[in-house]
Design a protein around this motif. Structure first.
Motif, PDB file in Angstrom:
ATOM      1  N   THR A 126       1.402  -4.824  -8.061  1.00 38.67           N
ATOM      2  CA  THR A 126       2.498  -4.417  -7.169  1.00 38.67           C
ATOM      3  C   THR A 126       1.980  -4.429  -5.736  1.00 38.67           C
ATOM      4  O   THR A 126       0.795  -4.211  -5.486  1.00 38.67           O
ATOM      5  CB  THR A 126       3.025  -3.003  -7.502  1.00 38.67           C
ATOM      6  OG1 THR A 126       1.943  -2.052  -7.432  1.00 38.67           O
ATOM      7  CG2 THR A 126       3.649  -2.961  -8.890  1.00 38.67           C
ATOM      8  N   THR A 128       2.360  -2.761  -1.943  1.00 36.32           N
ATOM      9  CA  THR A 128       2.833  -1.562  -1.247  1.00 36.32           C
ATOM     10  C   THR A 128       2.485  -1.654   0.228  1.00 36.32           C
ATOM     11  O   THR A 128       1.348  -1.987   0.579  1.00 36.32           O
ATOM     12  CB  THR A 128       2.201  -0.299  -1.853  1.00 36.32           C
ATOM     13  OG1 THR A 128       2.496  -0.249  -3.250  1.00 36.32           O
ATOM     14  CG2 THR A 128       2.760   0.958  -1.183  1.00 36.32           C
ATOM     15  N   ASP A 200       9.013   3.387  -0.874  1.00 34.66           N
ATOM     16  CA  ASP A 200       8.204   2.265  -0.428  1.00 34.66           C
ATOM     17  C   ASP A 200       7.180   1.863  -1.477  1.00 34.66           C
ATOM     18  O   ASP A 200       6.256   1.099  -1.196  1.00 34.66           O
ATOM     19  CB  ASP A 200       7.492   2.610   0.886  1.00 34.66           C
ATOM     20  CG  ASP A 200       8.447   2.583   2.068  1.00 34.66           C
ATOM     21  OD1 ASP A 200       9.456   1.866   1.990  1.00 34.66           O
ATOM     22  OD2 ASP A 200       8.178   3.280   3.063  1.00 34.66           O
ATOM     23  N   ASP A 201       7.323   2.396  -2.709  1.00 35.79           N
ATOM     24  CA  ASP A 201       6.443   1.986  -3.789  1.00 35.79           C
ATOM     25  C   ASP A 201       7.293   1.690  -5.023  1.00 35.79           C
ATOM     26  O   ASP A 201       8.525   1.730  -4.963  1.00 35.79           O
ATOM     27  CB  ASP A 201       5.387   3.058  -4.077  1.00 35.79           C
ATOM     28  CG  ASP A 201       6.009   4.417  -4.365  1.00 35.79           C
ATOM     29  OD1 ASP A 201       7.243   4.487  -4.515  1.00 35.79           O
ATOM     30  OD2 ASP A 201       5.265   5.404  -4.448  1.00 35.79           O
TER      31      ASP A 201
END
Length: 436
Positions: A126, A128, A200-201
């Motif tokens: 992911t 971030t 935001d994650d």
């Protein structure tokens, strides 16, 4: 022998078809292919039994072909760039030799992006954005006028992120990878206010969903967004990708190269197609069928958006994959039916197939996103591909993306023109004015 002609005198040097072919190192029929694509001009010989060609034009084209790798373009007169990223062949689409639609069905956008960059496919990747970088990008985007489009917002976010990164000029592979991993989530963060319900994650696709629609996300819809991003990650040398490679060839830093791609995307022939298809589907849904909508579009002299693709003779494989996935998305059935109606209506007269813009429009309409959402999804997705091309181009000879201009203006020497016009307030006097 000099290529330069005198200002007045005999006609320019002309070459026969055989002479032009020998100079270019091609077959005579290829010379005419150059003519058909506007790369050479020809003139019929007296009696009409052949053509002649301007020697300067032929020599300029020969020099360009030698510099671009021996004129290896599959289509005469088109720029050809060696790449190991994307192959489009026989109506199929491959990323590094792997079927892209199968890849998108099994892995997330972020996992595929990381694999494109490093060659390593890792589960659970992911991206971030650092809080300070996300905040800087949001502040810059917030200063834009309300009517600013997706490309405006994303380009502004990229510029703000670049300004906040003192290491942006480090073009080593590890530094570029670090930039890529924070730039993409920063672009996504800049599309939202960062308030409640806008994290935001977490998965990038969910963050994008929250930024683009007020509808509560469901797993099937978020998965469709993620798959759309994965399918759009790269697609050979589109105009925006070529702009990115030109910038990287000049050794612009990754933020600047991505900004070049975003600038090219703002053209109506590249980035805006999904928005036009979105509005078309809304019109079809409102009017109860595609026939009157298609008729109005054609009467106005407009092409039907979402149909046809110069690289595919059948349905765009990205559209096919996304349509199948959207069948499982709650609430997508009406927009899917409208898209099929558009394809079937136009197929009565011409063999045009759906492209990814139409499938993207089904997604954005069914998710109650704005018409510009498809352009946003496209730009965010393609950023990963652009970074892959940046990394590839940094490994090539600098400034190789420097074609030769084919000058068609008046031959020198020409006389210096006489100046005309009125001296503006505070401006310099014209050389022809009377100084008293």
């Amino acid at each position: 022998m000099s290529d330069r002609r005198p200002a007045s005198g005999p006609e320019e040097r002309r070459l026969s078809t055989r002479e032009a072919a020998d100079l270019l190192g091609v077959k005579p029929e290829t010379v005419y292919a150059y003519v058909s694509r506007g790369q050479l001009s020809s003139r019929r010989t007296e009696g009409g039994r052949g053509s002649t060609f301007d020697a300067t034009e032929v020599e300029t084209l020969a020099r360009r072909n030698r510099r671009d790798g021996g004129g290896s373009s599959p289509v005469p007169g088109e720029l050809s760039v060696r790449t190991r990223i994307t192959l489009i062949e026989d109506n199929r689409f491959y990323l590094r030799g792997v079927d892209a639609t199968e890849l998108a069905a099994r892995y997330s956008y972020e996992e595929i992006a990381e694999w494109l960059w490093t060659g390593e496919l890792r589960r659970g990747v992911t991206f971030t954005a650092p809080p300070a970088l996300a905040a800087a990008a949001r502040r810059a985007v917030a200063a834009l006028p309300p009517h600013a489009g997706p490309a405006d917002r994303l380009r502004t976010a990229a510029i703000a992120a670049a300004a906040a990164d003192p290491l942006r000029f480090d073009l080593s592979a590890q530094a570029v990878l670090g930039t890529a991993r924070v730039l993409i989530p920063t672009l996504v963060a800049a599309l939202s206010s960062g308030g409640h319900g806008q994290p935001d994650d977490g998965p990038l696709a969910r963050r994008l969903w929250t930024a683009l629609t007020a509808r509560r996300p469901d797993d099937a819809s978020v998965h469709a967004v993620d798959t759309a991003l994965a399918l759009l990650v790269d697609h050979d040398l589109a105009a925006s990708t070529l702009a990115v490679r030109v910038a990287a060839s000049a050794r612009a830093h990754p933020y600047a190269a991505v900004s070049a791609g975003l600038g090219a995307m703002e053209g109506p022939l590249h980035g805006a197609a999904s928005g036009l298809a979105h509005r078309l589907l809304l019109d079809v849904l409102q009017r109860g069928g595609a026939a009157p909508v298609i008729a109005d579009e054609l009467r106005a002299g407009r092409r039907i958006p979402g149909l046809g693709h110069r690289l595919y003779t059948a349905e765009d494989p990205r559209a096919h994959a996304l349509f199948r996935l959207l069948e499982e998305v709650p609430g997508a059935a009406p927009a899917l039916a409208a898209a099929r109606d558009v394809v079937e209506t136009t197929a009565r007269h011409t063999a045009l197939h759906a492209n990814v813009d139409l499938a993207l429009a089904v997604l954005t309409v069914s998710a109650e996103m704005p018409p510009t959402a498809g352009e946003t999804l496209f730009a965010v997705a393609r950023t990963a591909g652009w970074i892959a091309h940046v990394l590839e181009e940094y490994g090539e000879r600098p400034l190789r993306m420097r074609p030769s201009g084919q000058y068609t203006g008046p031959r020198p020497p020409q006389e210096i023109p006489a100046a005309t016009g009125v001296v503006g307030e505070g401006g310099r006097k014209s050389p022809s004015s009377n100084s008293g």
